[in-house]
Motif scaffolding. Structure first.
Motif, PDB file in Angstrom:
ATOM      1  N   ARG A 182     -43.326 -15.483  15.077  1.00  0.00           N
ATOM      2  CA  ARG A 182     -41.782 -15.869  14.523  1.00  0.00           C
ATOM      3  C   ARG A 182     -41.946 -16.931  13.624  1.00  0.00           C
ATOM      4  N   ALA A 183     -42.943 -18.076  13.718  1.00  0.00           N
ATOM      5  CA  ALA A 183     -43.216 -19.237  12.997  1.00  0.00           C
ATOM      6  C   ALA A 183     -43.580 -18.441  11.549  1.00  0.00           C
TER       7      ALA A 183
ATOM      8  N   LYS B 278     -39.878 -15.866   5.167  1.00  0.00           N
ATOM      9  CA  LYS B 278     -38.404 -16.011   4.500  1.00  0.00           C
ATOM     10  C   LYS B 278     -38.117 -17.185   3.625  1.00  0.00           C
ATOM     11  N   GLU B 279     -38.708 -18.361   4.250  1.00  0.00           N
ATOM     12  CA  GLU B 279     -38.225 -19.593   3.513  1.00  0.00           C
ATOM     13  C   GLU B 279     -38.734 -19.335   2.132  1.00  0.00           C
TER      14      GLU B 279
ATOM     15  N   PHE C 172     -41.578  -8.852   0.723  1.00  0.00           N
ATOM     16  CA  PHE C 172     -42.873  -9.479   1.154  1.00  0.00           C
ATOM     17  C   PHE C 172     -43.388  -8.577   2.329  1.00  0.00           C
ATOM     18  N   ARG C 173     -44.546  -8.090   2.250  1.00  0.00           N
ATOM     19  CA  ARG C 173     -45.113  -7.253   3.219  1.00  0.00           C
ATOM     20  C   ARG C 173     -45.507  -8.308   4.476  1.00  0.00           C
ATOM     21  N   LEU C 174     -45.053  -7.804   5.704  1.00  0.00           N
ATOM     22  CA  LEU C 174     -45.322  -8.632   6.970  1.00  0.00           C
ATOM     23  C   LEU C 174     -46.687  -8.755   7.308  1.00  0.00           C
ATOM     24  N   PRO C 175     -47.516  -9.792   7.251  1.00  0.00           N
ATOM     25  CA  PRO C 175     -48.741  -9.959   7.642  1.00  0.00           C
ATOM     26  C   PRO C 175     -49.149  -9.179   8.819  1.00  0.00           C
TER      27      PRO C 175
ATOM     28  N   ARG D 136     -46.719 -15.016  24.688  1.00  0.00           N
ATOM     29  CA  ARG D 136     -45.582 -15.754  24.461  1.00  0.00           C
ATOM     30  C   ARG D 136     -46.081 -16.564  23.202  1.00  0.00           C
ATOM     31  N   ARG D 137     -47.385 -17.144  23.086  1.00  0.00           N
ATOM     32  CA  ARG D 137     -47.802 -18.053  22.187  1.00  0.00           C
ATOM     33  C   ARG D 137     -47.864 -17.010  20.676  1.00  0.00           C
TER      34      ARG D 137
END
Ligand SMILES: [Zn+2]
Length: 252
Positions: free
Chosen positions: A20-21, A27-28, A52-55, A13-14
């Protein structure tokens, strides 16, 4: 067992919250990058895009949607796309030129951000068929790092055409698409945005010099390479991108 399951549940969950953060903050940055690009004159109606590529998943990337300006990117309309160009999340319309992004991301694991725009002076320079000279400092950033794609004036609407752009890029920083626009890459959003603005500036100065006629010789290769190394530092891109972000926020 029960205890173990619960602990691993908590840690996943963490991890999910951390992911998500990270996605939210990327995205910001894309939203701000779009506004900076428009403020710097990189807009051409709703044309042009940034990705932008997702890390945490290098086979996916975020991308601006079709039918909106670069300054109209929102958390809701950013698409998630795979390396075949297929939308895996989001409902907005996808740019048909998605293959510029997917094929470069496939070919260049070091590239995380790609910008395609139609800036006036870069297009004018591409139409001359001449490369970018080091008639100004921005020219040094692209010294021996600027490819040229000359197959068509048309949109890059297939895997094969995208692969052609990726080949023209090679190990470089950017590509001039002849009579069409630019494709600029970076490890970070800041690097790609600042690179796009500097390429346009370098092209503008060159066209002014060539219009004036009889240019004096460029500086030596060693001198240009020293400047290139200095202005290619990641900090340079971050400092200047952050400044442009502060500037658009002041203008609101
Ligand atoms: Zn285009």
């Amino acid at each position: 067992m029960v205890k173990g399951k619960s602990a691993s549940g908590q840690s996943s969950r963490r991890a999910g919250a951390g992911q998500r953060a990270t996605h939210r903050s990327l995205k910001e940055q894309l939203i701000l990058a779009g506004k900076v690009l428009v403020a710097e004159g990189q807009d051409d109606f709703t044309r042009g895009h940034i990705s932008f590529r997702l890390p945490d998943d290098p086979n996916l990337f975020f991308m601006k949607a079709h039918s909106i300006g670069l300054d109209e990117i929102t958390m809701q309309n950013i698409l998630t796309i795979d390396l075949e160009g297929a939308v895996v999340a989001g409902t907005a319309r996808r740019h048909s030129e998605v293959y510029i992004h997917s094929e470069i991301f496939k070919a260049r694991p070091d590239v995380n951000c790609i910008i395609h725009t139609h800036p006036t002076y870069s297009i004018a320079l591409s139409a001359t068929g001449r490369g970018l000279k080091c008639y100004s400092q921005p020219g040094a950033l692209f010294y021996q790092a600027l490819g040229s794609y000359t197959d068509t004036i048309n949109l890059i609407r297939s895997h094969a055409m995208g692969a052609g752009v990726a080949r023209a890029l090679g190990n470089g920083r950017a590509v001039l698409l002849k009579n069409h626009g630019v494709v600029v890459t970076g490890a970070t959003i800041a690097e790609a945005v600042i690179g796009t603005i500097m390429l346009e500036n370098g092209a503008m100065v060159q066209l002014l010099v060539e219009a004036a006629g009889d240019p004096a010789p460029e500086f030596s290769r060693a001198d240009i390479e020293k400047l290139k190394a200095d202005i290619s530092q990641p900090e340079q891109f971050t400092i200047n991108f952050d400044y442009l972000v502060r500037r658009i926020k002041r203008r609101r």
